[in-house]
Design a protein around this motif. Sequence first.
Motif, PDB file in Angstrom:
ATOM      1  N   LEU A 319      51.949 -21.169   1.845  1.00  0.00           N
ATOM      2  CA  LEU A 319      52.063 -20.014   2.730  1.00  0.00           C
ATOM      3  C   LEU A 319      51.016 -18.980   2.324  1.00  0.00           C
ATOM      4  N   LEU A 320      50.280 -18.461   3.311  1.00  0.00           N
ATOM      5  CA  LEU A 320      49.309 -17.397   3.077  1.00  0.00           C
ATOM      6  C   LEU A 320      49.935 -16.058   3.446  1.00  0.00           C
ATOM      7  N   VAL A 321      49.790 -15.093   2.553  1.00  0.00           N
ATOM      8  CA  VAL A 321      50.407 -13.780   2.777  1.00  0.00           C
ATOM      9  C   VAL A 321      49.322 -12.705   2.745  1.00  0.00           C
ATOM     10  N   ASP A 322      49.690 -11.509   3.194  1.00  0.00           N
ATOM     11  CA  ASP A 322      48.765 -10.379   3.232  1.00  0.00           C
ATOM     12  C   ASP A 322      48.320 -10.021   1.813  1.00  0.00           C
ATOM     13  N   ALA A 323      47.013  -9.819   1.651  1.00  0.00           N
ATOM     14  CA  ALA A 323      46.457  -9.572   0.311  1.00  0.00           C
ATOM     15  C   ALA A 323      46.329  -8.095  -0.024  1.00  0.00           C
ATOM     16  N   HIS A 324      46.631  -7.209   0.896  1.00  0.00           N
ATOM     17  CA  HIS A 324      46.395  -5.788   0.659  1.00  0.00           C
ATOM     18  C   HIS A 324      47.331  -5.238  -0.415  1.00  0.00           C
ATOM     19  N   HIS A 325      46.745  -4.564  -1.408  1.00  0.00           N
ATOM     20  CA  HIS A 325      47.461  -3.802  -2.435  1.00  0.00           C
ATOM     21  C   HIS A 325      48.396  -4.657  -3.292  1.00  0.00           C
ATOM     22  N   THR A 326      48.139  -5.937  -3.425  1.00  0.00           N
ATOM     23  CA  THR A 326      49.025  -6.759  -4.255  1.00  0.00           C
ATOM     24  C   THR A 326      48.957  -6.367  -5.724  1.00  0.00           C
ATOM     25  N   SER A 327      47.809  -5.859  -6.172  1.00  0.00           N
ATOM     26  CA  SER A 327      47.691  -5.475  -7.583  1.00  0.00           C
ATOM     27  C   SER A 327      47.884  -3.979  -7.797  1.00  0.00           C
ATOM     28  N   GLN A 328      48.195  -3.231  -6.734  1.00  0.00           N
ATOM     29  CA  GLN A 328      48.423  -1.791  -6.860  1.00  0.00           C
ATOM     30  C   GLN A 328      49.863  -1.404  -6.544  1.00  0.00           C
ATOM     31  N   MET A 329      50.662  -2.356  -6.066  1.00  0.00           N
ATOM     32  CA  MET A 329      52.044  -2.064  -5.694  1.00  0.00           C
ATOM     33  C   MET A 329      52.994  -2.512  -6.798  1.00  0.00           C
ATOM     34  N   CYS A 330      53.922  -1.662  -7.120  1.00  0.00           N
ATOM     35  CA  CYS A 330      54.925  -2.002  -8.134  1.00  0.00           C
ATOM     36  C   CYS A 330      55.940  -2.965  -7.532  1.00  0.00           C
ATOM     37  N   ARG A 332      58.855  -3.594  -8.507  1.00  0.00           N
ATOM     38  CA  ARG A 332      60.234  -3.140  -8.678  1.00  0.00           C
ATOM     39  C   ARG A 332      60.571  -1.988  -7.736  1.00  0.00           C
ATOM     40  N   CYS A 333      59.755  -0.922  -7.752  1.00  0.00           N
ATOM     41  CA  CYS A 333      60.070   0.243  -6.920  1.00  0.00           C
ATOM     42  C   CYS A 333      59.205   0.337  -5.670  1.00  0.00           C
ATOM     43  N   LYS A 334      58.199  -0.563  -5.527  1.00  0.00           N
ATOM     44  CA  LYS A 334      57.312  -0.635  -4.357  1.00  0.00           C
ATOM     45  C   LYS A 334      56.358   0.550  -4.246  1.00  0.00           C
ATOM     46  N   HIS A 335      56.255   1.365  -5.286  1.00  0.00           N
ATOM     47  CA  HIS A 335      55.296   2.458  -5.252  1.00  0.00           C
ATOM     48  C   HIS A 335      53.878   1.876  -5.291  1.00  0.00           C
ATOM     49  N   THR A 336      53.023   2.331  -4.362  1.00  0.00           N
ATOM     50  CA  THR A 336      51.664   1.797  -4.247  1.00  0.00           C
ATOM     51  C   THR A 336      50.661   2.920  -4.448  1.00  0.00           C
ATOM     52  N   SER A 337      49.763   2.717  -5.419  1.00  0.00           N
ATOM     53  CA  SER A 337      48.748   3.723  -5.702  1.00  0.00           C
ATOM     54  C   SER A 337      47.650   3.093  -6.544  1.00  0.00           C
ATOM     55  N   ARG A 338      46.420   3.564  -6.352  1.00  0.00           N
ATOM     56  CA  ARG A 338      45.319   3.096  -7.191  1.00  0.00           C
ATOM     57  C   ARG A 338      45.544   3.453  -8.652  1.00  0.00           C
ATOM     58  N   SER A 339      46.203   4.572  -8.883  1.00  0.00           N
ATOM     59  CA  SER A 339      46.434   5.002 -10.267  1.00  0.00           C
ATOM     60  C   SER A 339      47.402   4.087 -10.995  1.00  0.00           C
ATOM     61  N   ASN A 340      48.105   3.226 -10.269  1.00  0.00           N
ATOM     62  CA  ASN A 340      48.982   2.255 -10.936  1.00  0.00           C
ATOM     63  C   ASN A 340      48.187   1.231 -11.725  1.00  0.00           C
ATOM     64  N   ARG A 341      46.910   1.133 -11.436  1.00  0.00           N
ATOM     65  CA  ARG A 341      46.071   0.154 -12.126  1.00  0.00           C
ATOM     66  C   ARG A 341      44.929   0.899 -12.826  1.00  0.00           C
ATOM     67  N   THR A 343      43.140   0.175 -15.453  1.00  0.00           N
ATOM     68  CA  THR A 343      42.014  -0.686 -15.802  1.00  0.00           C
ATOM     69  C   THR A 343      42.118  -1.984 -15.009  1.00  0.00           C
ATOM     70  N   ARG A 344      41.093  -2.811 -15.094  1.00  0.00           N
ATOM     71  CA  ARG A 344      41.081  -4.055 -14.338  1.00  0.00           C
ATOM     72  C   ARG A 344      42.201  -4.990 -14.759  1.00  0.00           C
ATOM     73  N   ASP A 345      42.550  -4.993 -16.039  1.00  0.00           N
ATOM     74  CA  ASP A 345      43.504  -5.972 -16.549  1.00  0.00           C
ATOM     75  C   ASP A 345      44.928  -5.460 -16.661  1.00  0.00           C
ATOM     76  N   SER A 346      45.144  -4.158 -16.543  1.00  0.00           N
ATOM     77  CA  SER A 346      46.480  -3.620 -16.817  1.00  0.00           C
ATOM     78  C   SER A 346      47.070  -2.938 -15.589  1.00  0.00           C
ATOM     79  N   PHE A 347      48.424  -2.938 -15.546  1.00  0.00           N
ATOM     80  CA  PHE A 347      49.178  -2.276 -14.481  1.00  0.00           C
ATOM     81  C   PHE A 347      50.228  -1.396 -15.137  1.00  0.00           C
ATOM     82  N   SER A 348      50.370  -0.170 -14.624  1.00  0.00           N
ATOM     83  CA  SER A 348      51.391   0.748 -15.125  1.00  0.00           C
ATOM     84  C   SER A 348      51.844   1.631 -13.977  1.00  0.00           C
ATOM     85  N   CYS A 349      53.073   1.421 -13.515  1.00  0.00           N
ATOM     86  CA  CYS A 349      53.589   2.171 -12.369  1.00  0.00           C
ATOM     87  C   CYS A 349      53.795   3.633 -12.742  1.00  0.00           C
TER      88      CYS A 349
END
Length: 385
Positions: A319-330, A332-341, A343-349
């Motif tokens: 199944l192909l799904v929408d690729a938008h903001h997959t690495s910027q959205m939390c 758990r809480c679905k909060h989406t922001s560039r600041s959630n990422r 660095t390139r390798d890390s994520f922090s909501c």
Amino acid sequence: MKLAVQVRLLPTQAHASALAATLRACNEAADVVSRVAFEQDTKSRNELQKQCYHEIKDRFGLSAQPAVRVVKKVVDAYATLQANIRAGNLGGAKSTRRIKACSKPIAFRAHAAQPFDDRCLSWQLDARTVSIWTTAGRLRDIPFAGSSEQLRTLREHRRGESDLVVRDGMWFLIATCEIPEKPLFEPIDWIGVDRGISNLATTSDLENFQGRRLQRYRRWYARKRAELQAKRTKSATRRVKRRARREQRHATHINHRIAKDIVAVAERTGRGIALEELRGIRDRVRLHRRQRATLSSWPFHQLERHITYKSRRAGVPVLLVDAHHTSQMCPRCKHTSRSNRPTRDSFSCRQCGLAGPADVVAAVNIRDRARRAWVLVNVPLPTAA
């Protein structure tokens, strides 16, 4: 589904000379047929065969069936050209590429591949030899090398034509096989797969297929390519082309291994595979100048193709799904922001504090989107009152 199986021929010097002469004759004949098709604007196989069959047989020493295969090859080449035009692969009606492609007959290289059917080519799989027609007569008992799995596939599923190919002085036969597809099973869950550059593929099971080794390999090839291109000689150009093909084969091999491992896990656990829809990513993403070559040459789509066709053989749904903001959205809480990422390798909501590797977070989001999409697809239609 169709699958190509490639085996290597091991001809003697005399056999190799006869095969080379056969390819030259067939492709010269194809050029003649192509000019007729272009000048008379006819792409009908029957019409071209009526006009060119006797000429190419007498002029190039072809037998009946090879002459028919030559006409068919030309018709298929023009059909492919028209398909590329309709798909927009050559640009608009006024684009330089399209005008150049349509303004002259299709030309065939002297050693371009030539298809052979069962009348011109026969396989002796137990003896691992082939018998093939050439302009110097039929050559028998030419050995070929192939794995036991390839032999089993050829014996059970080979259908239709086989292509004779020469590449870097080596001879190959590429046989078309019709592989039966397994029916798709109902997945109990999904495996999300995030594709990238530093990590070629990361799954929601925390499995990571790193691409750093491939990056080093390609950087080394880029340096060697630059050194050869600076020489500006014909031999250097030939070496550049050989190295480019070797690099492509290496990347293809790695993608095959990654796809095989992911599909095996999905089949064993009864889950489907969820991928991002990356079509048009090069148009959507703005990159630094130094990153453009890396992204434009990275085999994202090839990995998707490998996973797709291996899944079809195993009956695993993809199944192909929408690729938008997959690495910027939390997830758990679905909060989406560039600041959630940060660095390139890390994520922090920034809202709930969830932290982890960015590629794993993206894979989990892909899996969750596949779950929701599959539920919507399988909602029963309302019945009429």
